[in-house]
Scaffold this motif. Structure first.
Motif, PDB file in Angstrom:
ATOM      1  N   ALA A   7       4.230  48.183  28.258  1.00  0.00           N
ATOM      2  CA  ALA A   7       4.812  49.515  28.472  1.00  0.00           C
ATOM      3  C   ALA A   7       6.135  49.607  27.711  1.00  0.00           C
ATOM      4  CB  ALA A   7       5.022  49.777  29.958  1.00  0.00           C
ATOM      5  N   PRO A   8       6.078  49.497  26.372  1.00  0.00           N
ATOM      6  CA  PRO A   8       7.316  49.403  25.594  1.00  0.00           C
ATOM      7  C   PRO A   8       8.230  50.612  25.733  1.00  0.00           C
ATOM      8  CG  PRO A   8       5.423  49.774  24.167  1.00  0.00           C
ATOM      9  CD  PRO A   8       4.884  49.456  25.520  1.00  0.00           C
ATOM     10  N   GLY A   9       7.641  51.790  25.978  1.00  0.00           N
ATOM     11  CA  GLY A   9       8.496  52.969  26.112  1.00  0.00           C
ATOM     12  C   GLY A   9       9.230  53.048  27.432  1.00  0.00           C
ATOM     13  N   MET A  10       8.747  52.324  28.435  1.00  0.00           N
ATOM     14  CA  MET A  10       9.311  52.428  29.774  1.00  0.00           C
ATOM     15  C   MET A  10      10.775  51.991  29.820  1.00  0.00           C
ATOM     16  SD  MET A  10       8.054  50.522  33.265  1.00  0.00           S
ATOM     17  CE  MET A  10       8.665  48.925  32.676  1.00  0.00           C
ATOM     18  N   LEU A  11      11.096  50.925  29.095  1.00  0.00           N
ATOM     19  CA  LEU A  11      12.455  50.405  29.141  1.00  0.00           C
ATOM     20  C   LEU A  11      13.457  51.409  28.584  1.00  0.00           C
ATOM     21  CD1 LEU A  11      11.745  46.718  28.040  1.00  0.00           C
ATOM     22  CD2 LEU A  11      12.268  47.548  30.338  1.00  0.00           C
ATOM     23  N   MET A  12      13.087  52.073  27.486  1.00  0.00           N
ATOM     24  CA  MET A  12      13.976  53.086  26.937  1.00  0.00           C
ATOM     25  C   MET A  12      14.001  54.348  27.785  1.00  0.00           C
ATOM     26  SD  MET A  12      15.704  52.062  24.368  1.00  0.00           S
ATOM     27  CE  MET A  12      16.298  53.655  23.820  1.00  0.00           C
ATOM     28  N   ASP A  13      12.860  54.680  28.399  1.00  0.00           N
ATOM     29  CA  ASP A  13      12.802  55.886  29.225  1.00  0.00           C
ATOM     30  C   ASP A  13      13.735  55.796  30.423  1.00  0.00           C
ATOM     31  OD1 ASP A  13      10.940  56.919  27.503  1.00  0.00           O
ATOM     32  OD2 ASP A  13       9.208  56.498  28.789  1.00  0.00           O
ATOM     33  N   ARG A  14      14.046  54.583  30.858  1.00  0.00           N
ATOM     34  CA  ARG A  14      14.960  54.412  31.984  1.00  0.00           C
ATOM     35  C   ARG A  14      16.327  55.014  31.691  1.00  0.00           C
ATOM     36  NH1 ARG A  14      16.135  48.962  32.315  1.00  0.00           N
ATOM     37  NH2 ARG A  14      17.310  49.393  34.219  1.00  0.00           N
ATOM     38  N   PHE A  15      16.655  55.175  30.398  1.00  0.00           N
ATOM     39  CA  PHE A  15      17.967  55.699  30.034  1.00  0.00           C
ATOM     40  C   PHE A  15      17.895  57.111  29.450  1.00  0.00           C
ATOM     41  CE2 PHE A  15      18.643  51.114  30.117  1.00  0.00           C
ATOM     42  CZ  PHE A  15      19.798  51.047  30.895  1.00  0.00           C
ATOM     43  N   ASP A  16      16.796  57.807  29.727  1.00  0.00           N
ATOM     44  CA  ASP A  16      16.713  59.202  29.280  1.00  0.00           C
ATOM     45  C   ASP A  16      17.846  60.038  29.866  1.00  0.00           C
ATOM     46  OD1 ASP A  16      14.561  58.855  27.631  1.00  0.00           O
ATOM     47  OD2 ASP A  16      13.086  59.739  28.987  1.00  0.00           O
TER      48      ASP A  16
END
Length: 391
Positions: free
Chosen positions: A369-378
């Motif tokens: 889920a590579p996008g999940m880590l960045m999505d945490r900082f949306d």
């Protein structure tokens, strides 16, 4: 509301220069008082995330930022002791318009100073303010040269030890976090990839990324320890102390540290977010209002956001209502950012089983889920203070 209004800004750092340009573009007559003999910056690298870049673009400085900085493509989290990448955060695949950039602090200050002057801001150097008096009368400044200056509207962008913050809130002593940080830059051949690399270890971590097109390597190294250090940007340390602190790290890191001759050292202290950001014809922003630990790369970005919102509020209403609206629009977000930075410090320094489990979780998320880590900082990077305000 700002046309022809006289505004005095204390401090010619990122916050002061940005708010001065933002106000001047809206018609204010702005004077910056700076205690140094020239506009200059110590320190080294900064990361400008999309929320800060949007402000610079709205101030008409987007092209200057692009020309004077380097686009960041990724963040690599690395096991500093065993070696090997734990996870990569891909910045290049974010939403359209979301740009992350590496910039030398001095280059950012230079472009902001040029922007302030181009907007008509007057910058007075060698103006050390020793006292700020607030009351029923307009704000009054006392300088080291014996001059007394009455201000129509006073903005304190005067940093960690802000005189304006003290006048609004009294003096509150910060406390030592048990962490110290070293800063240094190293010359390179220009071939560095546009990636921030975070080497994590028990009780310490090191961040490195390129500056000025890869001709410089920026290094920030943080260690947990009992011995405190002064909260100063200009203190230097014996490079041997830095090398000993990271002697268990991988050879690549030790090789960089062997090249450092005079690292800057400063103690990391936690200052509370100010209870009062405004009142009696004065306001504070940036580090004067909400100092933060350097573990989320948001100090300069928060200052830019503050500058835009403060100018926007002052353009919409009379000063008393405008200043109250400014704090109301900013305080909840700022407290969340400061709290997230505090948490990051703990996450980078895990040891033992907790560290192994955390790294395993990051590797799993990075693979499936590579996008999940960045999505945490949306909530952080996706925020746009320059968007039209309704209501």
């Amino acid at each position: 509301m700002l046309e022809g209004r006289k505004v005095t800004v204390l401090g010619a750092g990122v916050a002061g220069l940005a708010v001065a340009r933002a106000l001047a573009l809206r018609g204010a007559e702005v004077t910056i008082l700076e205690q140094a003999p020239e506009i200059r910056e110590v320190g080294a690298g900064l990361q400008i995330s999309p929320n800060g870049a949007r402000v610079l673009a709205a101030l008409g400085l987007g092209d200057a930022l692009e020309a004077g900085s380097q686009r960041a493509e990724a963040v690599d989290l690395i096991d500093g002791e065993a070696g090997g990448r734990v996870v990569r955060l891909d910045l290049a695949r974010r939403r359209p318009g979301e740009v992350f950039r590496f910039v030398h602090r001095a280059d950012l200050v230079d472009l902001l100073a040029a922007g302030a002057r181009a907007a008509g801001v007057a910058i007075r150097l060698l103006q050390k303010v020793e006292g700020v008096t607030l009351g029923p009368h307009p704000p009054r400044l006392a300088t080291a040269q014996g001059e007394e200056i009455d201000c129509d509207l006073l903005i304190g962008a005067d940093g960690l030890h802000s005189k304006v913050r003290a006048a609004l809130n009294g003096t509150v002593a910060p406390f030592f976090t048990g962490q110290v940080a070293w800063r240094a830059t190293l010359p390179e051949d220009g071939g560095l990839p546009p990636v921030a690399r975070v080497f994590m270890g028990a009780g310490r971590h090191l961040v490195t990324y390129p500056l000025r097109g890869g001709r410089l390597r920026n290094i920030v190294a943080v260690e947990e320890r009992d011995r405190w250090a002064e909260e100063s940007w200009s203190l230097t340390d014996d490079p041997l102390a830095l090398r000993i602190a990271f002697e268990a790290f991988v050879p690549e890191v030790r090789g960089w540290l062997d090249r450092i001759e005079r690292p800057n050292l400063w103690g990391l202290f936690r200052h509370p977010v100010a209870a009062r950001w405004q009142g009696q014809g004065a306001a504070i922003l940036g580090d004067a209002a909400h100092p933060t630990l350097p573990f989320l790369a948001q100090g300069a970005n928060m200052a830019l956001e503050d500058a835009w919102v403060l100018a926007d509020c002052l353009a919409r209403a009379a000063p008393e209502a405008a200043l109250a609206a400014y704090q109301a629009r900013r305080e909840v977000r700022v407290r969340r950012i400061v709290g997230a930075a505090n948490a990051n410090a703990r996450n980078y320094h895990l040891a033992g089983v907790r560290r192994d489990l955390a790294h395993l979780g990051l590797r799993f998320a990075g693979r499936f889920a590579p996008g999940m880590l960045m999505d945490r900082f949306d909530w952080l990077h996706g925020h746009d203070v320059t968007a039209p305000v309704t209501g």
